[in-house]
Scaffold this motif. Structure first.
Motif, PDB file in Angstrom:
ATOM      1  N   GLY A  80       0.807  -0.932  -0.029  1.00  0.00           N
ATOM      2  CA  GLY A  80       0.057   0.047   0.044  1.00  0.00           C
ATOM      3  C   GLY A  80       0.834   1.382   0.096  1.00  0.00           C
ATOM      4  O   GLY A  80       0.191   2.357  -0.212  1.00  0.00           O
ATOM      5  N   LYS A  81       2.142   1.150   0.097  1.00  0.00           N
ATOM      6  CA  LYS A  81       2.835   2.289   0.113  1.00  0.00           C
ATOM      7  C   LYS A  81       3.866   2.407  -1.311  1.00  0.00           C
ATOM      8  O   LYS A  81       4.309   1.611  -1.562  1.00  0.00           O
ATOM      9  CB  LYS A  81       4.065   2.277   1.366  1.00  0.00           C
ATOM     10  N   THR A  86       1.660  -0.049  -3.743  1.00  0.00           N
ATOM     11  CA  THR A  86       0.361  -0.068  -4.331  1.00  0.00           C
ATOM     12  C   THR A  86       0.124  -1.145  -5.165  1.00  0.00           C
ATOM     13  O   THR A  86      -1.107  -1.697  -5.255  1.00  0.00           O
ATOM     14  CB  THR A  86       0.160   1.322  -4.887  1.00  0.00           C
ATOM     15  N   THR A  90      -2.854  -3.938  -4.390  1.00  0.00           N
ATOM     16  CA  THR A  90      -4.247  -4.137  -5.551  1.00  0.00           C
ATOM     17  C   THR A  90      -4.004  -5.317  -6.564  1.00  0.00           C
ATOM     18  O   THR A  90      -4.971  -5.916  -7.196  1.00  0.00           O
ATOM     19  CB  THR A  90      -4.202  -2.971  -6.248  1.00  0.00           C
ATOM     20  N   GLN A  94       1.200  -0.924 -12.176  1.00  0.00           N
ATOM     21  CA  GLN A  94       1.266   0.507 -12.102  1.00  0.00           C
ATOM     22  C   GLN A  94       2.062   1.415 -12.933  1.00  0.00           C
ATOM     23  O   GLN A  94       3.386   0.782 -13.184  1.00  0.00           O
ATOM     24  CB  GLN A  94       1.740   1.108 -10.556  1.00  0.00           C
TER      25      GLN A  94
END
Length: 162
Positions: A80-81, A86, A90, A94
């Protein structure tokens, strides 16, 4: 010693050749760290305008630095960082044109301007993320994303071994 001649051309062809080379490098090898190391070196050598290419491994629900090419890097990244975290949280790739505009970006190398991160998933389990950084903004596009996703899918089972 392996020697691959990745011929410049359109990106789709470059990534096809990279997939073939990664397949040849990892075929029959069961050590995931060795396979990550060779794939990192292959990407570093074949793709222009990178300042980092490598893997962060999923170790106990946290990303831990794996084999890479480039400057010394952050060792641990929480899910999440940043861009890598991320992607891990998820399970979505990205592709970030400007990392400095990405909320919570972790600047392991202040020279990085853009980043492409692809989760490595095998049998529903996150093994690692492939991380490519560039000192140029908007270095990565849809062709890079498709090419890296295909590469990761092709060799994911070889990154799951002991």
């Amino acid at each position: 010693m392996y020697e691959f001649q990745i011929e410049a051309g359109d990106k789709a062809e470059v990534y096809r050749q990279l997939g073939d080379a990664a397949d040849a490098l990892t075929l029959g090898e069961v050590d995931s760290i060795a396979n990550m190391a060779n794939i990192s070196a292959l990407l570093w050598e074949a793709l222009p305008d990178l300042n980092w290419a490598g893997f962060y491994r999923n170790v106990g629900g946290e990303l831990v630095l794996g084999p890479f090419q480039g400057r010394a890097a952050c060792i641990r990244i929480p899910f999440g960082k940043g861009v890598c975290g991320t992607a891990a949280a998820t399970l979505e790739p990205q592709c970030v044109a400007d990392v400095h505009a990405f909320p919570g970006h972790i600047a392991c190398d202040s020279a990085s301007a853009s980043e492409l991160v692809v989760p490595v998933v095998h049998e529903g389990r996150l093994l690692a993320v492939l991380d490519l950084d560039s000192p140029s903004r908007a270095r990565f596009d849809d062709e890079d994303l498709k090419g890296c996703m295909a590469l990761v899918e092709r060799i994911a089972d070889r990154l799951a071994a002991a």
